[in-house]
Scaffold this active site. Structure first.
Site, short mmCIF file in Angstrom:
data_model
loop_
_atom_site.label_atom_id
_atom_site.label_comp_id
_atom_site.label_asym_id
_atom_site.label_seq_id
_atom_site.Cartn_x
_atom_site.Cartn_y
_atom_site.Cartn_z
N ASN A 210 17.50 18.40 69.22
CA ASN A 210 18.53 19.64 69.24
C ASN A 210 19.88 19.01 68.82
OD1 ASN A 210 19.98 18.90 71.52
ND2 ASN A 210 18.26 19.14 72.63
N ASP A 280 12.57 21.09 76.72
CA ASP A 280 11.78 21.69 77.43
C ASP A 280 10.33 21.17 77.11
OD1 ASP A 280 13.85 22.93 78.95
OD2 ASP A 280 13.85 24.56 77.49
N LYS A 290 1.85 7.75 60.60
CA LYS A 290 2.68 8.87 60.12
C LYS A 290 1.45 10.08 59.84
CE LYS A 290 5.60 10.07 56.43
NZ LYS A 290 5.89 9.87 54.85
N VAL A 309 17.25 18.36 86.26
CA VAL A 309 17.93 18.78 87.41
C VAL A 309 17.40 19.25 88.67
CG1 VAL A 309 18.70 20.98 86.22
CG2 VAL A 309 20.39 19.55 87.45
N LYS A 338 19.53 30.50 86.72
CA LYS A 338 19.32 29.10 86.92
C LYS A 338 19.89 28.05 88.21
CE LYS A 338 18.65 28.25 81.87
NZ LYS A 338 19.20 28.06 80.80
N LYS A 342 16.87 26.58 90.22
CA LYS A 342 16.99 25.15 90.32
C LYS A 342 17.72 24.76 91.44
CE LYS A 342 16.86 24.74 85.14
NZ LYS A 342 16.71 23.82 84.25
O1 PMT Z 1 26.35 17.47 73.75
P1 PMT Z 1 27.61 18.26 73.06
O2 PMT Z 1 27.11 18.57 71.60
O3 PMT Z 1 29.09 18.23 73.49
O4 PMT Z 1 27.23 19.89 73.49
C1 PMT Z 1 27.18 20.10 74.93
C2 PMT Z 1 26.14 20.99 75.42
C3 PMT Z 1 26.20 22.37 74.67
C4 PMT Z 1 24.88 20.39 75.16
C5 PMT Z 1 26.21 21.29 77.07
O5 PMT Z 1 27.57 21.93 77.18
C6 PMT Z 1 25.29 21.94 77.61
O6 PMT Z 1 25.50 23.17 77.67
N1 PMT Z 1 24.16 21.34 78.27
C7 PMT Z 1 23.14 21.99 78.80
C8 PMT Z 1 22.23 22.31 77.62
C9 PMT Z 1 20.82 22.60 78.13
O7 PMT Z 1 19.80 22.28 77.81
O8 PMT Z 1 20.73 23.96 78.64
P2 PMT Z 1 19.60 24.53 79.59
O9 PMT Z 1 20.05 25.88 79.67
O10 PMT Z 1 18.53 24.38 78.51
O11 PMT Z 1 19.09 23.89 80.74
C10 PMT Z 1 19.87 23.98 82.05
C11 PMT Z 1 19.94 22.73 83.00
O12 PMT Z 1 18.87 22.15 83.33
C12 PMT Z 1 20.94 21.74 82.27
O13 PMT Z 1 21.74 21.31 83.09
C13 PMT Z 1 19.97 20.85 81.69
O14 PMT Z 1 20.43 19.41 81.65
C14 PMT Z 1 18.86 20.82 82.65
N2 PMT Z 1 17.64 20.68 82.20
C15 PMT Z 1 16.78 21.32 81.44
C16 PMT Z 1 15.64 20.82 81.07
C17 PMT Z 1 14.95 19.80 81.65
N3 PMT Z 1 13.62 19.42 81.32
N4 PMT Z 1 15.74 19.21 82.50
C18 PMT Z 1 16.93 19.38 82.96
O15 PMT Z 1 17.55 18.70 83.73
#
Ligand code: PMT
Length: 399
Positions: A210, A280, A290, A309, A338, A342
């Site tokens: 991403n 995810d 390949k 998390v 969330k 979580k």
């Molecule tokens: O890295 P930059 O370019 O500076 O951009 C910053 C950012 C946009 C990435 C950052 O500010 C941000 O929003 N990070 C979270 C991105 C994300 O994946 O959000 P989510 O809504 O999909 O996930 C929610 C939370 O669960 C997040 O804390 C994520 O780290 C966590 N997560 C998600 C999936 C997973 N398998 N494990 C996790 O721990």
């Protein structure tokens, strides 16, 4: 003594028989995790050699103001900026007088004028010199200037007299030095931060990822270190330098990030901040070679990655757990869900529908939500947002 981990101590040694104890002080400061650089006055060099201090500290010792080679390595202004604390041990009566009256007639005195860091002295002198009205007046001036005074102790002295004026023992000095950092928001705390994207391999040359640059997580790591914390930054593949005083663990896949996080939580940490944009899902299988362009369509089957998390929040050694949410609509409502699902202590949500905040931008704007409250952090640089978020976390963590 966690408060001294990674702290930069500029140790000034002045002339006096107690200078030999400064050698032990260097070792003991390093034992508690401090970084030490040594500056010696000409008087100090009569009692102990710069070579000894260099061997112990592992860095060149600075002795003169106008030394072109030393200036080329780390100039006096740079040294003054580098320090978190200027600690002068032993501090002679002469040096106290020069410090009290703002002299800049040698390297150490100049550094004291040039630094913005706190200054502490550990006086050491003959008991008559300590009791002398001039020394006592200088002491008052130094205290009024906000200079911290560690000791002196009293007892039998090298000159054969008994009284006040002995330099404190290195361990006592370290105890006082640690107290200087008490004011910092996260002093002594271990903060773990995830940052950047993950890469989920399809074959040896292709992967799913991403747009996360890691900037937000790296800014948080820097802000947490500035707030006095010991910081472990678990980073996906990003192109950023490691902030100073931060321990970095590089990972690639979500499962690698999961393992690295679980290991640090198992070892013990106080605050966990999940800034990473973790994939995810990952391909169920990664091709060994390949994939060839042989058919019109190919289908990828994906399997869910572990939620890092959420697993941290469920751990029996659960730290204060902060998540992020990247949303493009119903930003606050999704973030609130969330927070609950979580089992987080706090969540910081950003609207990533535009390009001026969130992914890869230098700026961000957050709504930070916790059970029973929220705060909006308006558009600012990621460095400023990180500072504000660390302050909020420190306040909520202590509640
Ligand atoms: O890295 P930059 O370019 O500076 O951009 C910053 C950012 C946009 C990435 C950052 O500010 C941000 O929003 N990070 C979270 C991105 C994300 O994946 O959000 P989510 O809504 O999909 O996930 C929610 C939370 O669960 C997040 O804390 C994520 O780290 C966590 N997560 C998600 C999936 C997973 N398998 N494990 C996790 O721990």
């Amino acid at each position: 003594m966690h408060r001294l981990v990674n702290k930069r101590i500029l140790l000034g040694v002045t002339g006096g028989i107690a200078a030999y104890k400064a050698a032990d002080l260097v070792r003991r400061l390093q034992d508690v995790g401090a970084q030490v650089r040594v500056v010696m006055t000409q008087g100090a060099c009569e009692f102990i050699t710069p070579l000894t201090m260099q061997a112990l500290s592992g860095h060149p010792v600075h002795t003169t103001l106008l030394d072109p080679t030393a200036e080329a390595a780390m100039g006096h202004i740079e040294l003054a900026r580098w320090a978190d604390l200027v600690l002068i041990a032993p501090a002679s009566a002469n040096f106290m007088a020069r410090l009290a009256h703002g002299h800049g007639n040698d390297l150490l005195a100049t550094l004291c004028l040039a630094t913005g860091a706190p200054i502490a002295i550990a006086p050491a002198m003959n008991q008559q010199m300590w009791a002398d009205t001039s020394t006592q007046k200088n002491l008052l001036i130094l205290q009024e200037k906000g200079i911290k005074v560690f000791g002196p102790g009293s007892g039998s002295q090298a000159c054969g007299e008994v009284g006040s004026g002995r330099m404190l023992e290195p361990l006592e000095i370290i105890q006082h030095a640690a107290e200087v950092f008490d004011y910092q928001l996260l002093t002594g705390k271990h903060v773990v931060i995830t940052a950047g994207p993950t890469r989920e391999a399809i074959d040896p040359v292709r992967y799913i990822t991403n747009k996360s640059s890691g900037k937000m997580g790296f800014a948080l790591a820097e802000a947490a270190a500035e707030a006095g914390a010991r910081v472990t930054l678990i980073a996906g593949p990003v192109n950023l330098p490691t902030p100073s005083r931060v321990d970095r663990v590089d990972v690639s896949r979500a499962v690698d990030m999961f393992e690295a996080c679980m290991k640090t939580v198992e070892e013990g940490c106080d605050v966990f901040i999940a800034t990473a944009a973790v994939a995810d899902y990952r391909p169920t299988v990664t091709a060994d070679h390949k994939i060839k362009k042989s058919t019109e369509e190919i289908h990828l089957t994906l399997v869910k990655n572990p939620d890092i998390v959420a697993s941290v929040a469920e751990h029996n050694k659960r730290p204060f757990t902060v998540g992020f949410a990247a949303e493009t609509r119903d930003v606050v409502a999704y973030a609130q869900a969330k927070l609950v699902n979580k089992k987080l202590d706090m969540i910081a949500t950003n609207d990533v529908s535009g390009s001026n905040v969130g992914f890869n931008s230098d700026n961000n704007a957050l709504t930070v939500i916790w059970p029973g409250g929220h705060k909006v952090l308006p558009l600012a640089s990621k460095a400023q947002i990180a500072k504000q978020l660390i302050e909020l976390i420190a306040i909520r963590y202590k509640d």
